[in-house]
Scaffold this motif. Structure first.
Motif, PDB file in Angstrom:
ATOM      1  N   ALA A 208       0.827  -1.206   0.000  1.00 33.20           N
ATOM      2  CA  ALA A 208       0.000   0.000   0.000  1.00 33.20           C
ATOM      3  C   ALA A 208       0.862   1.258   0.000  1.00 33.20           C
ATOM      4  O   ALA A 208       0.578   2.221  -0.720  1.00 33.20           O
ATOM      5  CB  ALA A 208      -0.926  -0.013   1.210  1.00 33.20           C
ATOM      6  N   SER A 212       1.197   4.031  -3.133  1.00 32.44           N
ATOM      7  CA  SER A 212       0.982   5.450  -2.872  1.00 32.44           C
ATOM      8  C   SER A 212       2.199   6.271  -3.276  1.00 32.44           C
ATOM      9  O   SER A 212       2.064   7.339  -3.894  1.00 32.44           O
ATOM     10  CB  SER A 212       0.671   5.657  -1.391  1.00 32.44           C
ATOM     11  OG  SER A 212       0.530   7.029  -1.091  1.00 32.44           O
ATOM     12  N   ASN A 280      -5.203   7.587  -5.436  1.00 36.79           N
ATOM     13  CA  ASN A 280      -4.482   7.349  -4.189  1.00 36.79           C
ATOM     14  C   ASN A 280      -5.422   7.398  -2.994  1.00 36.79           C
ATOM     15  O   ASN A 280      -5.370   6.543  -2.098  1.00 36.79           O
ATOM     16  CB  ASN A 280      -3.376   8.379  -4.028  1.00 36.79           C
ATOM     17  CG  ASN A 280      -2.542   8.144  -2.788  1.00 36.79           C
ATOM     18  OD1 ASN A 280      -1.824   7.153  -2.681  1.00 36.79           O
ATOM     19  ND2 ASN A 280      -2.636   9.054  -1.838  1.00 36.79           N
ATOM     20  N   ASP A 284      -6.444   4.258  -0.585  1.00 37.37           N
ATOM     21  CA  ASP A 284      -6.214   4.389   0.857  1.00 37.37           C
ATOM     22  C   ASP A 284      -7.462   4.019   1.646  1.00 37.37           C
ATOM     23  O   ASP A 284      -7.381   3.422   2.720  1.00 37.37           O
ATOM     24  CB  ASP A 284      -5.784   5.819   1.183  1.00 37.37           C
ATOM     25  CG  ASP A 284      -5.013   5.895   2.488  1.00 37.37           C
ATOM     26  OD1 ASP A 284      -4.429   4.875   2.883  1.00 37.37           O
ATOM     27  OD2 ASP A 284      -4.992   6.967   3.109  1.00 37.37           O
ATOM     28  N   GLU A 285      -8.628   4.373   1.115  1.00 33.30           N
ATOM     29  CA  GLU A 285      -9.870   4.006   1.787  1.00 33.30           C
ATOM     30  C   GLU A 285     -10.038   2.494   1.874  1.00 33.30           C
ATOM     31  O   GLU A 285     -10.587   1.971   2.848  1.00 33.30           O
ATOM     32  CB  GLU A 285     -11.068   4.599   1.037  1.00 33.30           C
ATOM     33  CG  GLU A 285     -11.204   6.114   1.163  1.00 33.30           C
ATOM     34  CD  GLU A 285     -12.388   6.617   0.378  1.00 33.30           C
ATOM     35  OE1 GLU A 285     -13.030   5.799  -0.314  1.00 33.30           O
ATOM     36  OE2 GLU A 285     -12.661   7.828   0.439  1.00 33.30           O
ATOM     37  N   ASN A 288      -6.437   0.913   3.874  1.00 29.19           N
ATOM     38  CA  ASN A 288      -6.188   1.346   5.240  1.00 29.19           C
ATOM     39  C   ASN A 288      -7.402   0.989   6.108  1.00 29.19           C
ATOM     40  O   ASN A 288      -8.486   1.534   5.909  1.00 29.19           O
ATOM     41  CB  ASN A 288      -5.956   2.862   5.285  1.00 29.19           C
ATOM     42  CG  ASN A 288      -5.430   3.320   6.643  1.00 29.19           C
ATOM     43  OD1 ASN A 288      -5.623   2.659   7.658  1.00 29.19           O
ATOM     44  ND2 ASN A 288      -4.785   4.463   6.659  1.00 29.19           N
TER      45      ASN A 288
END
Length: 295
Positions: A208, A212, A280, A284-285, A288
């Motif tokens: 991840a 990013s 990005n 991330d949603e 993460n």
């Protein structure tokens, strides 16, 4: 360590991965960002097959958008749309390749140093610190001024080799945390090689972060190349969005009211940057757990 304890460290089932992918596709930010990127990718890859010669001139000097020239012409009669199509391929190529090279260097130095430790980590950390201390933009300008005229390969190397240090520091810090985890210690006890531990146990857990960093490396590369071209530090024969802005500025397109010359490349840079940022945020949603939305 018992077999029961080791079994709890097994990889995530394929069903869980498929569920996560379906969750990613439900992200509106991710869908919008991927849609914009897909449009520009097709525009840059397929568009030049149907576009005319971007260097060809005509008697329509500095004309606005019309049926004959959808985005108007330059002061010497070049079709702006043809130039934009070819420039899209050049700018995206520089951004993606420079982002890949910078990310690869950061992975090797960051994860390699963090996992090996000792004198290897000290040397690689020193190298990263040197590149971090040197101001990035002045360094890029100085190096690019010496390599002016080197073409796209020189531009890619300049941008990539001056933009990896910050990502390497992040990956090193994450690797220092991961190498003491139970599953890594278990792999060491089973006699797995260092290469396998890094590739199988550590690298996937940092995916991840790597994705990013790659996305922002592409954004940085596109913006940096556009800035260098606008300053006249790029080969003018390479058509990119930055070179289009450079020639428009030299011809005083802004003061002359020729908005169709400088607005399209500037808008393309802004849209691609925004699309990459949306991708990005969307990833991330999904990746993460703290930001993952409850279904």
């Amino acid at each position: 360590m018992t077999a029961t304890a080791v079994s709890t460290l097994a990889p995530v089932p394929a069903a869980g991965t498929r569920g996560r992918l379906r969750g990613a596709l439900r992200s509106r930010r991710l869908r919008l960002g991927l849609g914009v990127l897909l449009f520009f990718a097709l525009f840059g890859l397929i568009g030049p097959l149907f576009a005319g010669d971007p260097q060809a001139t005509s008697t329509d000097l500095g004309q606005g958008p019309s049926a004959a020239h959808w985005l108007g012409t330059t002061q010497i009669g070049q079709d702006v749309l043809d130039q934009l199509v070819v420039s899209t391929r050049g700018s995206l190529l520089i951004g993606v390749v420079a982002g890949l090279v910078a990310t690869a260097v950061s992975i090797v130095i960051g994860i390699g140093g963090g996992f090996l430790g000792g004198w290897a980590d000290e040397l690689l950390s020193l190298l990263s610190n040197v590149f971090l201390v040197i101001p990035g933009l002045p360094l890029v300008i100085v190096v690019a001024s010496y390599a002016k005229g080197g073409g796209q390969p020189a531009t890619i190397l300049i941008i990539a080799l001056t933009s990896w240090a910050a990502s390497a520091r992040v990956l090193r810090a994450q690797t220092l945390s991961l190498r003491s985890r139970d599953y890594v210690l278990a792999a060491r006890l089973y006699g797995e090689s260092r290469t396998r531990i890094v590739l199988v146990e550590i690298l996937p857990n940092e995916l991840a972060i790597i994705v990013s960093q790659f996305i922002f490396a592409v954004i940085f590369a596109i913006l940096t190349q556009a800035g260098l071209a606008f300053l006249g530090l790029e080969n003018p024969l390479d058509l990119t969005w930055g070179n289009m802005l450079y020639f428009a500025q030299n011809a005083e397109a802004l003061s002359g009211g020729s908005w169709w010359w400088f607005v399209p490349p500037g808008l393309c840079i802004a849209l691609v940057g925004a699309a990459l940022a949306l991708v990005n945020f969307g990833l991330d949603e999904v990746l993460n757990p703290r930001l993952r939305r409850s279904s």
